[in-house]
Each structure stands twice: as C-alpha cells, then as structure tokens.
Motif scaffolding. Structure first.
Motif, PDB file in Angstrom:
ATOM      1  N   SER A   1     138.866 109.328  72.642  1.00 56.81           N
ATOM      2  CA  SER A   1     140.252 109.523  72.488  1.00 56.81           C
ATOM      3  C   SER A   1     141.241 108.087  70.962  1.00 56.81           C
ATOM      4  O   SER A   1     142.348 108.478  70.680  1.00 56.81           O
ATOM      5  CB  SER A   1     141.035 109.314  73.492  1.00 56.81           C
ATOM      6  N   LEU A   2     140.048 107.812  70.797  1.00 58.25           N
ATOM      7  CA  LEU A   2     140.941 106.625  69.246  1.00 58.25           C
ATOM      8  C   LEU A   2     141.553 107.469  68.074  1.00 58.25           C
ATOM      9  O   LEU A   2     142.077 106.908  67.002  1.00 58.25           O
ATOM     10  CB  LEU A   2     139.717 105.994  68.312  1.00 58.25           C
ATOM     11  N   ILE A   3     141.301 109.259  67.894  1.00 56.89           N
ATOM     12  CA  ILE A   3     142.285 109.813  66.469  1.00 56.89           C
ATOM     13  C   ILE A   3     142.402 110.769  67.177  1.00 56.89           C
ATOM     14  O   ILE A   3     142.024 111.153  68.530  1.00 56.89           O
ATOM     15  CB  ILE A   3     140.943 110.130  65.578  1.00 56.89           C
ATOM     16  N   SER A   4     144.411 111.075  66.842  1.00 62.74           N
ATOM     17  CA  SER A   4     144.931 112.110  67.619  1.00 62.74           C
ATOM     18  C   SER A   4     144.739 113.234  66.203  1.00 62.74           C
ATOM     19  O   SER A   4     145.301 112.651  64.749  1.00 62.74           O
ATOM     20  CB  SER A   4     146.169 111.485  67.881  1.00 62.74           C
TER      21      SER A   4
ATOM     22  N   GLY B   1     148.504 113.543  65.559  1.00 62.27           N
ATOM     23  CA  GLY B   1     149.340 111.724  64.629  1.00 62.27           C
ATOM     24  C   GLY B   1     148.544 112.325  63.372  1.00 62.27           C
ATOM     25  O   GLY B   1     150.014 112.294  62.509  1.00 62.27           O
TER      26      GLY B   1
ATOM     27  N   THR C   1     144.558 104.979  63.210  1.00 59.51           N
ATOM     28  CA  THR C   1     144.146 106.372  62.654  1.00 59.51           C
ATOM     29  C   THR C   1     144.751 106.866  61.884  1.00 59.51           C
ATOM     30  O   THR C   1     144.579 107.848  60.822  1.00 59.51           O
ATOM     31  CB  THR C   1     143.045 106.307  62.775  1.00 59.51           C
ATOM     32  N   SER C   2     146.093 107.340  62.603  1.00 52.86           N
ATOM     33  CA  SER C   2     146.831 108.444  62.192  1.00 52.86           C
ATOM     34  C   SER C   2     148.142 108.063  61.318  1.00 52.86           C
ATOM     35  O   SER C   2     147.993 108.980  60.152  1.00 52.86           O
ATOM     36  CB  SER C   2     147.996 108.070  63.424  1.00 52.86           C
TER      37      SER C   2
ATOM     38  N   ILE D   1     143.635 102.777  73.707  1.00 49.48           N
ATOM     39  CA  ILE D   1     143.729 103.916  72.500  1.00 49.48           C
ATOM     40  C   ILE D   1     145.341 103.557  72.487  1.00 49.48           C
ATOM     41  O   ILE D   1     145.126 105.397  70.507  1.00 49.48           O
ATOM     42  CB  ILE D   1     144.190 104.960  74.172  1.00 49.48           C
ATOM     43  N   THR D   2     146.248 103.828  72.299  1.00 42.21           N
ATOM     44  CA  THR D   2     147.646 104.113  71.325  1.00 42.21           C
ATOM     45  C   THR D   2     147.875 102.738  70.347  1.00 42.21           C
ATOM     46  O   THR D   2     147.559 103.844  69.161  1.00 42.21           O
ATOM     47  CB  THR D   2     148.772 103.547  73.175  1.00 42.21           C
TER      48      THR D   2
ATOM     49  N   THR E   1     145.357 104.780  67.971  1.00 43.93           N
ATOM     50  CA  THR E   1     145.594 106.407  67.513  1.00 43.93           C
ATOM     51  C   THR E   1     147.102 106.394  66.458  1.00 43.93           C
ATOM     52  O   THR E   1     146.859 106.903  64.981  1.00 43.93           O
ATOM     53  CB  THR E   1     146.626 107.186  68.571  1.00 43.93           C
TER      54      THR E   1
ATOM     55  N   THR F   1     151.333 109.260  73.661  1.00 45.78           N
ATOM     56  CA  THR F   1     150.367 108.927  73.612  1.00 45.78           C
ATOM     57  C   THR F   1     150.223 108.376  74.746  1.00 45.78           C
ATOM     58  O   THR F   1     148.669 108.205  75.419  1.00 45.78           O
ATOM     59  CB  THR F   1     149.221 107.933  71.812  1.00 45.78           C
TER      60      THR F   1
END
Length: 274
Positions: free
Chosen positions: A146-149, A152, A88-89, A81-82, A85, A201
């Motif tokens: 939770s792949l995209i924040s 973020g 993608t961020s 996930i981190t 994230t 994250t």
C-alpha cells in the motif's frame, strides 16, 4: 446585515437534518449498545437507551484480548501507509506534471489502468510476492503493498499541473534542487489536496480487513478490524463487547478527521473541481 432564509432553503435544511439523523442513527445505536449488557441487547423488550448502563463490554475488550497491541499495530501501519502514500503521490505527480521523458504518456496510462483492477484480482499474486519476500505474518506485509496509490498519483498530477512553470523556473535559477522545489514550493501549494488524500488513505488503511486477514496469522500482529471477528465467538456473540470494540476502533478516525477537517473540506472542494 442578517440574511433571511427562503422557504426553499428551509426545506432543504430540514431534509438535510433528517438525512443526517438517519445516517447518525446506527452510530448512536452502536455507542448506546456498548453501555448495555449482552442480555439487555438481545432482549426483545429492550429500549434504545441503556436501562442499567455498564462498562462490562469495554472491560472485556481490554481483559480478554491484547486490544492495545492491536490498536498500536493499526496506528503504525496506517500512519506509515499514509505518509508513504502522500510522499510517493506528490513525487510521482510532480514528475508526470512538470517533466517530459520518453514513454511518459504510456506510463501514466498504465498507472491509471491499475485503478480499474479490484484488489481481489491481484490478491493471490500479491500474497505470493510478499511470501517470497518473507514478510508473511509481519506488519510489513500490510504496509508494503500500500505504499503507492495510483489515485493519489493521478490527483497530485492534476493539481501540480496548475502550478505556474515560471515559479519553478525562478526557484531553479536561484539554485534550488528538484527535491527542495517539491518540498518548499509544490507541497505547500497542494496541501489541501494532500490533506483530503491523507484522510482517505488513513481511513482505508485503518479499516482494511481483507488483506491483514490473509497476511497475518499471529494474534500479536493483528489489527483492530480483525478484533471484531475475534470477539464474535463461533457459538455465542457478545454484542456489547463487539459494540465496545467498534466504538474504540472508530475513535481514532474521528479524532483525525476533527484535527484536519478544515483542510479536508477545502481539499474535497478543490478535488471536486478537477
């Protein structure tokens, strides 16, 4: 030349030390209680320091449950996930900051709007989507939502906007592609922000309890926050086992913070200026 503290600075430091001690007190009590027996913890005559230190709580954590498997599950989900994230961020932040396309402003406003929606509101739709994908009772059920924040993306856009366009144009003239520009130029320049975002994250993914409780039913797929509920029996609570599990759960987060503390503090300082 050594600088002397003024009386006001001394008072401020004393207040901060008292506040730090108050904040650390629950953690210290948790660690010390993990070395007590259950009887000593619930005894009214118990002291703050263990009178007869024992490792029975830690022994029970590893013998009565697949705790190492839960730790591994938490590590896998939190790391994926981190990493996802951060990628993608940075990618979405780069696109929003340095490219112009139709509907860009509206799309960014929609991204920001998702920050205002509590997870409890989208919990049921998320569950239905994950169920349709056949991911229930799988670690992917924890990872995919939770792949995209949105936070973020917002943070990355704010930092990447400060990177001079001339620097990126020079790289394009030299033949670099957009992904190479992002990886070799943009990412190093926003590394402090990424470090702070990565730690936040990781902590959020590691401590996530509500969504894994809904999406995971199999004991072998559980993550460590659910372990605290597992060790709380319906009729009896083994406090020393719960405290031992809590100490073990906290250790990875502390280790991650100690490794990246310089970048984390620098990132917090810079994000505070945004």
């Amino acid at each position: 030349m050594t600088r002397r503290f003024t009386w006001l600075e001394g008072v401020i430091i004393a207040i901060l030390l008292v506040c730090a001690a108050i904040m650390l007190l629950p953690y210290l009590w948790m660690v010390l209680s993990s070395f007590k027996s259950n009887l000593e913890i619930i005894s009214s005559a118990t002291s703050f320091v263990p009178q007869n230190p024992t490792l029975d709580g830690y022994r029970a954590v590893f013998e009565e449950a697949p705790f190492l498997t839960w730790l591994l599950n938490s590590a896998i989900t939190a790391v994926i996930i981190t990493a996802a994230t951060l990628f993608t961020s940075a990618l979405a932040g780069y696109v929003f900051a340095k490219f112009t396309f139709p509907g860009k402003r509206l799309m960014f406003l929609l991204v920001l709007a998702t920050m205002m929606i509590p997870f409890q509101v989208i919990m049921i739709p998320t569950y239905l989507i994950i169920s349709k994908l056949g991911l229930i009772n799988n670690l992917a059920a924890i990872i995919v939502p939770s792949l995209i924040s949105s936070y973020g993306v917002f943070l990355a856009k704010q930092f990447i906007e400060d990177i001079p366009r001339d620097l990126l144009e020079a790289a394009r003239i030299d033949g670099a592609g957009e992904l190479r520009i992002m990886w070799r130029i943009v990412m190093p320049l926003i590394l402090p922000m990424l470090s702070a975002l990565g730690i936040f994250t990781f902590m959020a993914a590691w401590n996530n309890y509500l969504w894994p409780l809904i999406a995971i039913n199999d004991m072998d797929r559980m993550t460590v926050p659910m372990a605290l509920v597992f060790f709380n029996g319906a009729h009896q609570v083994n406090y020393n086992v719960v405290m031992s599990a809590a100490v073990l759960i906290t250790l990875p987060v502390i280790i991650v913070f100690l490794i990246f503390q310089k970048q984390f503090i620098k990132g917090l300082t810079m994000t505070g200026m945004k």
